[in-house]
Design an enzyme around this catalytic site. Structure first.
Site, PDB file in Angstrom:
ATOM      1  N   ASN A   1       6.771  -8.398  12.962  1.00 45.20           N
ATOM      2  CA  ASN A   1       5.345  -8.100  12.892  1.00 45.20           C
ATOM      3  C   ASN A   1       4.539  -9.147  12.135  1.00 45.20           C
ATOM      4  O   ASN A   1       3.369  -9.370  12.446  1.00 45.20           O
ATOM      5  CB  ASN A   1       5.131  -6.716  12.278  1.00 45.20           C
ATOM      6  CG  ASN A   1       5.546  -5.592  13.215  1.00 45.20           C
ATOM      7  OD1 ASN A   1       5.541  -5.756  14.432  1.00 45.20           O
ATOM      8  ND2 ASN A   1       5.915  -4.462  12.662  1.00 45.20           N
TER       9      ASN A   1
ATOM     10  N   GLN B   1      12.082  -5.574  11.534  1.00 45.19           N
ATOM     11  CA  GLN B   1      10.765  -5.162  12.008  1.00 45.19           C
ATOM     12  C   GLN B   1       9.665  -5.876  11.230  1.00 45.19           C
ATOM     13  O   GLN B   1       8.633  -6.240  11.799  1.00 45.19           O
ATOM     14  CB  GLN B   1      10.620  -3.642  11.864  1.00 45.19           C
ATOM     15  CG  GLN B   1      11.529  -2.844  12.783  1.00 45.19           C
ATOM     16  CD  GLN B   1      11.493  -1.354  12.474  1.00 45.19           C
ATOM     17  OE1 GLN B   1      11.383  -0.948  11.315  1.00 45.19           O
ATOM     18  NE2 GLN B   1      11.573  -0.539  13.505  1.00 45.19           N
TER      19      GLN B   1
ATOM     20  N   ASP C   1       0.827  -1.201   0.000  1.00 44.21           N
ATOM     21  CA  ASP C   1       0.000   0.000   0.000  1.00 44.21           C
ATOM     22  C   ASP C   1       0.862   1.251   0.000  1.00 44.21           C
ATOM     23  O   ASP C   1       1.831   1.364   0.762  1.00 44.21           O
ATOM     24  CB  ASP C   1      -0.903   0.020   1.240  1.00 44.21           C
ATOM     25  CG  ASP C   1      -1.757   1.264   1.298  1.00 44.21           C
ATOM     26  OD1 ASP C   1      -2.794   1.296   0.615  1.00 44.21           O
ATOM     27  OD2 ASP C   1      -1.375   2.222   2.008  1.00 44.21           O
TER      28      ASP C   1
ATOM     29  N   ALA D   1      -0.061   1.962  16.619  1.00 49.31           N
ATOM     30  CA  ALA D   1      -0.153   3.356  17.071  1.00 49.31           C
ATOM     31  C   ALA D   1       1.172   4.092  16.922  1.00 49.31           C
ATOM     32  O   ALA D   1       1.693   4.681  17.861  1.00 49.31           O
ATOM     33  CB  ALA D   1      -0.652   3.427  18.517  1.00 49.31           C
TER      34      ALA D   1
ATOM     35  N   TYR E   1       2.656  10.417  -0.488  1.00 49.12           N
ATOM     36  CA  TYR E   1       3.742  10.003   0.390  1.00 49.12           C
ATOM     37  C   TYR E   1       5.070  10.473  -0.191  1.00 49.12           C
ATOM     38  O   TYR E   1       5.435  10.118  -1.312  1.00 49.12           O
ATOM     39  CB  TYR E   1       3.766   8.490   0.584  1.00 49.12           C
ATOM     40  CG  TYR E   1       2.544   7.911   1.270  1.00 49.12           C
ATOM     41  CD1 TYR E   1       1.642   8.710   1.960  1.00 49.12           C
ATOM     42  CD2 TYR E   1       2.281   6.544   1.236  1.00 49.12           C
ATOM     43  CE1 TYR E   1       0.527   8.175   2.592  1.00 49.12           C
ATOM     44  CE2 TYR E   1       1.174   5.995   1.858  1.00 49.12           C
ATOM     45  CZ  TYR E   1       0.293   6.818   2.531  1.00 49.12           C
ATOM     46  OH  TYR E   1      -0.814   6.286   3.152  1.00 49.12           O
TER      47      TYR E   1
ATOM     48  N   GLY F   1       4.526  -0.829   8.608  1.00 47.94           N
ATOM     49  CA  GLY F   1       5.634  -0.139   7.962  1.00 47.94           C
ATOM     50  C   GLY F   1       6.915  -0.580   8.635  1.00 47.94           C
ATOM     51  O   GLY F   1       6.899  -1.234   9.684  1.00 47.94           O
TER      52      GLY F   1
ATOM     53  N   PRO G   1      -1.594  -0.040  13.152  1.00 48.21           N
ATOM     54  CA  PRO G   1      -2.042  -1.026  14.139  1.00 48.21           C
ATOM     55  C   PRO G   1      -1.238  -0.987  15.436  1.00 48.21           C
ATOM     56  O   PRO G   1      -1.730  -1.442  16.469  1.00 48.21           O
ATOM     57  CB  PRO G   1      -1.862  -2.362  13.407  1.00 48.21           C
ATOM     58  CG  PRO G   1      -0.809  -2.102  12.383  1.00 48.21           C
ATOM     59  CD  PRO G   1      -1.055  -0.694  11.938  1.00 48.21           C
TER      60      PRO G   1
ATOM     61  N   TRP H   1      -4.530   1.086   9.004  1.00 47.99           N
ATOM     62  CA  TRP H   1      -3.186   1.597   9.179  1.00 47.99           C
ATOM     63  C   TRP H   1      -2.950   1.936  10.648  1.00 47.99           C
ATOM     64  O   TRP H   1      -3.887   2.099  11.416  1.00 47.99           O
ATOM     65  CB  TRP H   1      -2.910   2.796   8.279  1.00 47.99           C
ATOM     66  CG  TRP H   1      -3.801   4.004   8.429  1.00 47.99           C
ATOM     67  CD1 TRP H   1      -5.016   4.204   7.848  1.00 47.99           C
ATOM     68  CD2 TRP H   1      -3.519   5.192   9.179  1.00 47.99           C
ATOM     69  NE1 TRP H   1      -5.514   5.431   8.187  1.00 47.99           N
ATOM     70  CE2 TRP H   1      -4.612   6.065   8.995  1.00 47.99           C
ATOM     71  CE3 TRP H   1      -2.448   5.607   9.971  1.00 47.99           C
ATOM     72  CZ2 TRP H   1      -4.685   7.329   9.599  1.00 47.99           C
ATOM     73  CZ3 TRP H   1      -2.509   6.858  10.570  1.00 47.99           C
ATOM     74  CH2 TRP H   1      -3.611   7.710  10.381  1.00 47.99           C
TER      75      TRP H   1
END
Length: 335
Positions: A295, A291, A49, A209, A54, A285, A207, A205
């Site tokens: 996730n 990372q 996405d 925070a 951006y 992201g 998730p 988007w």
């Protein structure tokens, strides 16, 4: 990787999707961005996405470069239109016919593809008739430049009106992309029930925070150097709403729940979002490949009722639930 249908449509997407809002073209170097996309692909993520706004179009260019050479049929590429791009002149934003038809061509060029799987209205445009917007989206679909249509951060009544027009125009409006996490639940009261009724899925988007739900920010302490909370380009303005001791203290109290579930706090946060049956995918992201690896472990995790109840008990009244918090700006706010 768990695969889910996008709403009631036949389009299948990865339950974890990769987004480049705050990273590609701005926060991290291109080599790191490419490495994160490669890691996402290696972890089974097929859904990517982005948006033309951006990094003022640079994020689409980087994503296109990162996905070059991949089998196009094996990917689901999403982008969005609405916010100002380029020099930001009077027709460089919004959901007018002129802007939509020009913007899709720019996005496809930057992404290096002849179509996107999902083209999304990044906000609701109060200054363009909804009929004009939906007719332009219908032409984008009929031209083969987008397969499905979605919206982002639209309110329930806006989604309902757009869905009615989409049915008349016979185009597939299949999704909404809202902010959603343990601390931000404004879609639960109205948007989710409306979407379930109409067959739209949520592609959510933030998730975790903007990193707050990883637990790295401690109450009474300064944010770690180099973290998102200290980076103006990395969303420090948005994260500030949660940089309060009462919120951060609740997040720390989630750690035993995560430990009991055998998850990190970040994994617990992503898994929590994916328990909502109206959520089709959670966008993550990354500025580092590891990372991504952490996730994606939330995909397919089932949290039992006791765990969900315990999370609600800890978060309590610090979670924002007011549906009025979902709103689009006036174009006058663009400056």
């Amino acid at each position: 990787m768990e695969i889910r249908n996008l709403g009631a449509s036949g389009l299948k997407i990865s339950a974890i999707s990769y987004g480049n809002w705050l990273t590609h073209g701005s926060q991290v170097e291109e080599d790191a961005a490419l490495a994160c996309v490669r890691q996402a692909l290696d972890e089974g993520i097929t859904t990517f996405d982005t948006a033309d706004v951006y990094a003022n179009t640079a994020a689409e260019t980087v994503l296109g470069k990162a996905l070059k050479g991949e089998r196009r049929e094996g990917l689901e590429i999403f982008t969005k239109v609405y916010w100002p791009t380029g020099p930001g002149k009077h027709n460089d934003h919004g959901l007018s016919r002129k802007h939509i038809l020009e913007a899709i061509d720019g996005s496809l060029t930057r992404l290096g593809t002849d179509h996107v799987d999902l083209y999304q209205a990044h906000r609701y445009d109060h200054e363009t008739p909804l009929e004009e917007t939906m007719e332009a989206f219908a032409d984008v679909v009929r031209s083969g430049k987008a397969l499905y249509i979605g919206v982002s951060e639209w309110r329930a009544e806006e989604i309902r009106a757009a869905h009615a027009l989409a049915r008349e125009l016979r185009i597939p409006l299949v999704s909404n992309q809202p902010q959603y996490n343990m601390l931000w639940r404004v879609i639960e009261a109205e948007v989710v029930p409306t979407s379930e009724e109409l067959g739209l899925g949520q592609v959510v988007w933030s998730p975790i925070a903007q990193g707050v739900l990883t637990g790295k920010y401690k109450p009474g302490e300064q944010p770690p150097a180099g973290s998102r909370a200290t980076d103006a380009k990395g969303g420090s303005d948005m994260i500030s709403r949660w940089m309060k001791d009462d919120v951060l203290e609740r997040v720390q109290r989630l750690q035993p729940i995560a430990d009991e579930a055998g998850l990190s706090l970040a994994q617990l946060a992503v898994a929590w979002v994916l328990q909502n049956p109206n959520v089709s995918s959670a966008i993550i992201g990354a500025s580092r490949p590891e990372q991504v690896t952490e996730n994606v472990k939330a995909a397919g995790v089932k949290l039992d009722e006791a765990t969900m109840t315990a999370i609600d008990g800890v978060v309590g009244d610090v979670a924002e639930r007011d549906p009025a918090k979902t709103q689009s700006p006036s174009r006058r706010d663009f400056g």
